[in-house]
Design a protein around this motif. Structure first.
Motif, PDB file in Angstrom:
ATOM      1  N   UNK A 251       0.472  -1.079   0.024  1.00 19.16           N
ATOM      2  CA  UNK A 251       0.131  -0.080  -0.243  1.00 19.16           C
ATOM      3  C   UNK A 251       1.082   1.577  -0.387  1.00 19.16           C
ATOM      4  N   UNK A 252       2.128   0.887   0.618  1.00 22.47           N
ATOM      5  CA  UNK A 252       3.260   2.088   0.521  1.00 22.47           C
ATOM      6  C   UNK A 252       3.329   2.782  -0.798  1.00 22.47           C
ATOM      7  N   UNK A 253       3.862   1.460  -1.298  1.00 16.76           N
ATOM      8  CA  UNK A 253       4.261   1.522  -2.585  1.00 16.76           C
ATOM      9  C   UNK A 253       3.209   1.826  -3.572  1.00 16.76           C
ATOM     10  N   UNK A 254       2.068   1.943  -3.543  1.00 14.68           N
ATOM     11  CA  UNK A 254       1.155   1.979  -4.385  1.00 14.68           C
ATOM     12  C   UNK A 254       0.369   3.353  -4.222  1.00 14.68           C
ATOM     13  N   UNK A 255       0.579   3.967  -2.287  1.00 12.21           N
ATOM     14  CA  UNK A 255       0.589   5.822  -3.082  1.00 12.21           C
ATOM     15  C   UNK A 255       1.868   6.553  -2.874  1.00 12.21           C
ATOM     16  N   UNK A 256       2.344   5.519  -2.812  1.00 15.09           N
ATOM     17  CA  UNK A 256       3.828   6.652  -3.171  1.00 15.09           C
ATOM     18  C   UNK A 256       3.816   6.689  -4.818  1.00 15.09           C
ATOM     19  N   UNK A 257       3.166   6.026  -5.181  1.00 11.91           N
ATOM     20  CA  UNK A 257       3.480   6.647  -6.977  1.00 11.91           C
ATOM     21  C   UNK A 257       1.817   7.331  -7.099  1.00 11.91           C
ATOM     22  N   UNK A 258       0.734   7.259  -6.533  1.00  6.62           N
ATOM     23  CA  UNK A 258      -0.819   7.395  -6.767  1.00  6.62           C
ATOM     24  C   UNK A 258      -0.200   9.566  -6.709  1.00  6.62           C
ATOM     25  N   UNK A 259       0.359   9.173  -5.245  1.00  9.33           N
ATOM     26  CA  UNK A 259      -0.002  10.586  -4.411  1.00  9.33           C
ATOM     27  C   UNK A 259       0.697  11.651  -5.540  1.00  9.33           C
ATOM     28  N   UNK A 260       2.298  11.051  -5.856  1.00  6.52           N
ATOM     29  CA  UNK A 260       2.875  11.693  -7.546  1.00  6.52           C
ATOM     30  C   UNK A 260       2.045  12.058  -8.579  1.00  6.52           C
ATOM     31  N   UNK A 261       1.720  10.810  -9.071  1.00 10.46           N
ATOM     32  CA  UNK A 261       0.391  11.257 -10.249  1.00 10.46           C
ATOM     33  C   UNK A 261      -0.121  12.070 -10.316  1.00 10.46           C
ATOM     34  N   UNK A 262      -1.518  12.094  -9.106  1.00 10.11           N
ATOM     35  CA  UNK A 262      -1.898  13.142  -8.651  1.00 10.11           C
ATOM     36  C   UNK A 262      -1.695  14.468  -9.110  1.00 10.11           C
TER      37      UNK A 262
ATOM     38  N   UNK B  53      -1.343   7.089 -14.194  1.00  6.11           N
ATOM     39  CA  UNK B  53      -0.513   7.623 -15.173  1.00  6.11           C
ATOM     40  C   UNK B  53       0.711   8.465 -15.145  1.00  6.11           C
ATOM     41  N   UNK B  54      -0.217   9.466 -14.746  1.00  6.76           N
ATOM     42  CA  UNK B  54       0.899  10.678 -15.311  1.00  6.76           C
ATOM     43  C   UNK B  54       2.332  10.818 -14.040  1.00  6.76           C
ATOM     44  N   UNK B  55       2.114  10.079 -12.913  1.00  6.75           N
ATOM     45  CA  UNK B  55       2.905   9.516 -11.781  1.00  6.75           C
ATOM     46  C   UNK B  55       4.200   8.885 -12.211  1.00  6.75           C
ATOM     47  N   UNK B  56       3.386   7.131 -13.042  1.00  2.34           N
ATOM     48  CA  UNK B  56       4.475   6.491 -13.488  1.00  2.34           C
ATOM     49  C   UNK B  56       4.767   7.087 -14.776  1.00  2.34           C
ATOM     50  N   UNK B  57       4.696   8.061 -15.898  1.00  2.00           N
ATOM     51  CA  UNK B  57       5.273   8.159 -17.193  1.00  2.00           C
ATOM     52  C   UNK B  57       6.204   9.608 -16.947  1.00  2.00           C
ATOM     53  N   UNK B  58       5.856  10.048 -16.061  1.00  2.00           N
ATOM     54  CA  UNK B  58       7.103  10.894 -15.794  1.00  2.00           C
ATOM     55  C   UNK B  58       7.929  10.740 -15.152  1.00  2.00           C
ATOM     56  N   UNK B  59       7.866   9.672 -13.816  1.00  2.00           N
ATOM     57  CA  UNK B  59       9.194   8.620 -12.798  1.00  2.00           C
ATOM     58  C   UNK B  59       9.891   7.907 -14.360  1.00  2.00           C
ATOM     59  N   UNK B  60       9.022   7.107 -15.186  1.00  2.00           N
ATOM     60  CA  UNK B  60       9.723   6.412 -16.209  1.00  2.00           C
ATOM     61  C   UNK B  60      10.554   7.125 -17.446  1.00  2.00           C
ATOM     62  N   UNK B  61       9.932   8.515 -17.189  1.00  3.33           N
ATOM     63  CA  UNK B  61      10.475   9.586 -18.174  1.00  3.33           C
ATOM     64  C   UNK B  61      11.886   9.741 -17.599  1.00  3.33           C
TER      65      UNK B  61
END
Length: 436
Positions: A105-116, A393-401
């Motif tokens: 859950x921590x991993x998912x929330x870390x990425x999701x909060x950044x993505x928002x 989506x947006x956070x995953x994209x920015x992180x990967x870029x």
């Protein structure tokens, strides 16, 4: 840097956009003639970092057994004839401990909060409109037992610094007044005020249009035949047009695999085995016949695991999970469940005009997506987001870029790539790239 992104859903399009913004030359490939025509087409519409919760949780094995015998259960399992289905379910059960739940859950929330935060920034930069609302998500509890069980999620929210409101029945009605006409019991709710909603299909299509204006090449109607390389590095992708003809080699410095549930099959010939399984979901989309009896934002019914989301003058009702492989048939029993929940909570939707849809959500056993590098140089993953592709989506994209371009990501990347499943994924087997 030449980049080929495979997959034209919200994950692929946002990845292409993030790479374009960093100066890459991007080609986006999808088998459909337009973007966001499969899993991103009619999802539940939630951008819900606060509800980024693994399905693998304590108590789920017992609940799953009970659901198998219920008429309107949120989960259905039909053997798809593969050993992988059973391996995937076993791996999910192994993640149902309290310790694994907290980590995941921590991993998912870390990425999701950044993505928002990334979504908000991109929305401000581009001016994209997609029926967005920023009025939070309400998780609705029909029983006191569900309300009491929310303590586990509340603890994680507190640890992660995520704002929340734990509401009694009266508080639920203040947050969503239309629930006053609900026929279902209401014990309380968990409101996440920073969550958002919006039409994922519209967002993805408009972002792709902007990307094309800024130089992205969109190759629709193309099926991937094979990834090309020299045994250590991926150097391109061989595709074939749906119009026919011989295959074509798209050369690239970097290939990003964002093909959702179909990502695993593209990797198996290379000796990489990622545990991404197609979890089938359903939705209804209908016009509002009475806006006063419709949600202001998103209400998530904890009993049936169904989300009801306001998208402008429409109501989107989505959820449920079928483990049945790549079967895309529309099951009337699932429609009956969606209609039942709609009538009980928000009868302001016109069910007589509802459009019934299904899509395959690419899910990992622990709930966290696969975002990052692979053992093969030049090959990166952005897949496995499950029910939270729109959220992440947006956070995953920015992180990967950032990872691809060598920049320092804004958040920790620990536990987000395929390395958590071993050097070559869920299993290690010999494989080789197709000759260039």
């Amino acid at each position: 840097m030449k980049v080929v992104v495979l997959g034209g859903g919200v994950i692929g399009v946002t990845t292409a956009w993030a790479l374009l913004r960093q100066g890459a030359e991007v080609t986006l490939v999808d088998r459909q003639n337009g973007v966001a025509m499969e899993t991103s087409f009619a999802n539940a519409g939630q951008v819900s970092p606060g509800y980024s919760t693994p399905w693998a949780a304590p108590g789920i094995p017992l609940k799953a057994l009970k659901w198998l015998f219920q008429a309107h259960a949120p989960l259905a399992i039909r053997p798809d004839g593969t050993l992988f289905q059973w391996r995937w379910m076993a791996a999910m059960l192994a993640n149902c401990s309290a310790d694994r739940y907290a980590v995941n859950k921590e991993r998912m929330m870390r990425l999701s909060e950044y993505s928002r935060d990334c979504l908000r920034a991109w929305r401000g930069e581009t001016g994209i409109e997609y029926d967005a609302r920023s009025q939070g998500t309400l998780q609705l509890f029909r029983s006191q037992a569900q309300l009491d069980a929310a303590a586990r999620d509340v603890a994680v929210l507190q640890d992660c610094g995520v704002p929340f409101e734990l509401l009694d029945a009266a508080g639920v009605l203040r947050a969503e007044p239309a629930l006053a006409s609900a026929s279902a019991p209401i014990a309380g709710g968990l409101r996440l005020p920073n969550d958002e909603t919006g039409d994922c299909h519209v967002f993805t299509r408009r972002l792709a249009e902007l990307a094309c204006v800024q130089g992205m090449t969109l190759r629709g109607g193309c099926t991937v035949q094979a990834l090309q390389g020299d045994g250590q590095r991926v150097t391109g992708v061989r595709v074939v047009s749906s119009a026919g003809g011989e295959g074509e080699l798209l050369q690239a410095d970097v290939v990003v695999l964002a093909a959702g549930s179909y990502s695993r099959d593209l990797l198996l010939p290379l000796g990489l085995d990622i545990p991404v399984y197609p979890v089938k979901g359903y939705s209804l989309t209908m016009p509002l016949s009475d806006a006063s009896r419709a949600p202001q934002s998103t209400v998530l019914d904890e009993t049936y695991k169904i989300a009801l989301t306001r998208l402008g003058d429409r109501l989107r009702v989505g959820g449920m999970a079928e483990l049945a492989g790549f079967d895309l048939r529309l099951n009337p029993r699932r429609r009956a469940t969606l209609e039942k929940v709609t009538r009980e909570l928000f009868p302001g939707g016109d069910l007589t005009q509802a459009q019934f849809w299904t899509g395959l959500r690419p899910m990992t056993p622990d709930g966290t997506p696969l975002v990052g590098a692979t053992p093969l140089n030049g090959l990166y993953l952005n897949t496995g987001h499950g029910t939270l592709g729109w959220t992440m989506a947006c956070g995953s994209a920015q992180l990967l870029a950032d990872v691809i371009s060598g920049r320092q990501p804004a958040i920790r990347t620990e536990g987000l790539d395929m390395g958590r499943y071993g050097a070559r994924g869920a299993t290690s087997r010999p494989g080789r790239l197709a000759a260039a």
